[in-house]
Scaffold this motif. Structure first.
Motif, mmCIF file in Angstrom:
data_model
loop_
_atom_site.group_PDB
_atom_site.id
_atom_site.type_symbol
_atom_site.label_atom_id
_atom_site.label_comp_id
_atom_site.label_asym_id
_atom_site.label_seq_id
_atom_site.Cartn_x
_atom_site.Cartn_y
_atom_site.Cartn_z
ATOM 1 N N GLU A 56 39.480 34.081 39.125
ATOM 2 C CA GLU A 56 39.849 35.490 39.282
ATOM 3 C C GLU A 56 40.322 35.819 40.697
ATOM 4 O O GLU A 56 40.731 36.940 40.969
ATOM 5 C CB GLU A 56 38.666 36.381 38.916
ATOM 6 N N ILE A 57 40.241 34.841 41.586
ATOM 7 C CA ILE A 57 40.674 35.048 42.974
ATOM 8 C C ILE A 57 42.124 34.597 43.096
ATOM 9 O O ILE A 57 42.474 33.497 42.693
ATOM 10 C CB ILE A 57 39.790 34.254 43.959
ATOM 11 N N LYS A 58 42.946 35.446 43.652
ATOM 12 C CA LYS A 58 44.368 35.148 43.831
ATOM 13 C C LYS A 58 44.722 35.216 45.319
ATOM 14 O O LYS A 58 44.241 36.097 46.038
ATOM 15 C CB LYS A 58 45.232 36.152 43.067
ATOM 16 N N GLN A 61 45.210 38.720 47.574
ATOM 17 C CA GLN A 61 44.762 39.919 46.868
ATOM 18 C C GLN A 61 43.951 40.829 47.787
ATOM 19 O O GLN A 61 43.431 40.403 48.810
ATOM 20 C CB GLN A 61 43.977 39.568 45.611
ATOM 21 N N ASP A 62 43.851 42.099 47.415
ATOM 22 C CA ASP A 62 43.039 43.050 48.158
ATOM 23 C C ASP A 62 41.585 42.900 47.746
ATOM 24 O O ASP A 62 41.277 42.711 46.565
ATOM 25 C CB ASP A 62 43.504 44.485 47.900
ATOM 26 N N ILE A 63 40.703 42.997 48.735
ATOM 27 C CA ILE A 63 39.263 42.846 48.537
ATOM 28 C C ILE A 63 38.565 44.044 49.163
ATOM 29 O O ILE A 63 38.872 44.422 50.300
ATOM 30 C CB ILE A 63 38.755 41.544 49.220
ATOM 31 N N THR A 74 39.367 48.336 52.579
ATOM 32 C CA THR A 74 40.027 47.250 51.856
ATOM 33 C C THR A 74 40.649 46.278 52.848
ATOM 34 O O THR A 74 41.237 46.691 53.839
ATOM 35 C CB THR A 74 41.127 47.824 50.935
ATOM 36 N N THR A 76 42.882 42.326 53.077
ATOM 37 C CA THR A 76 43.701 41.363 52.346
ATOM 38 C C THR A 76 43.070 39.984 52.481
ATOM 39 O O THR A 76 42.792 39.524 53.583
ATOM 40 C CB THR A 76 45.134 41.337 52.900
#
Length: 104
Positions: A56-58, A61-63, A74, A76
């Motif tokens: 599910e981790i790309k 992506q924003d975290i 948030t 990146t």
């Protein structure tokens, strides 16, 4: 040393890559934000809302990150390639390399 992640405004390529190789999550503040603008003092504890499944981790992506003081922002995620995600999944580059050698 217990470091699980580093949050910075930016990374030089080699430094970011070295963090990934050590199993440390590289995160970048969003444009226009930094520790000062977010009121961070470095004395906080951080909760990084990283998906529990590696699939599910790309890259990029924003975290969401939340501090123990209630501040939320948030970042990146700076895993830039699927190979870097594989290193992270194995803990760091050494276990990844050893497991690949054992497979051969």
């Amino acid at each position: 040393m217990g470091v699980k992640a580093v949050i910075a405004k930016s990374f030089e390529r080699i430094h970011r890559s070295n963090l990934v190789g050590m199993g440390i999550i590289p995160l970048c503040f969003k444009s226009g934000e930094d520790a000062d603008t977010l009121g961070l003092t470095s004395h906080e504890s951080y909760i990084i809302d990283l998906p529990s499944k590696i699939s599910e981790i790309k890259p990029g992506q924003d975290i969401n990150v939340t501090t123990d003081t209630g501040n939320s922002f948030t970042c990146t995620l700076r895993f830039d390639t699927e190979v870097e995600l594989a290193y992270f999944d194995h803990g760091d580059i050494l276990p990844y390399a050893i497991r690949n050698l054992i497979k051969e």
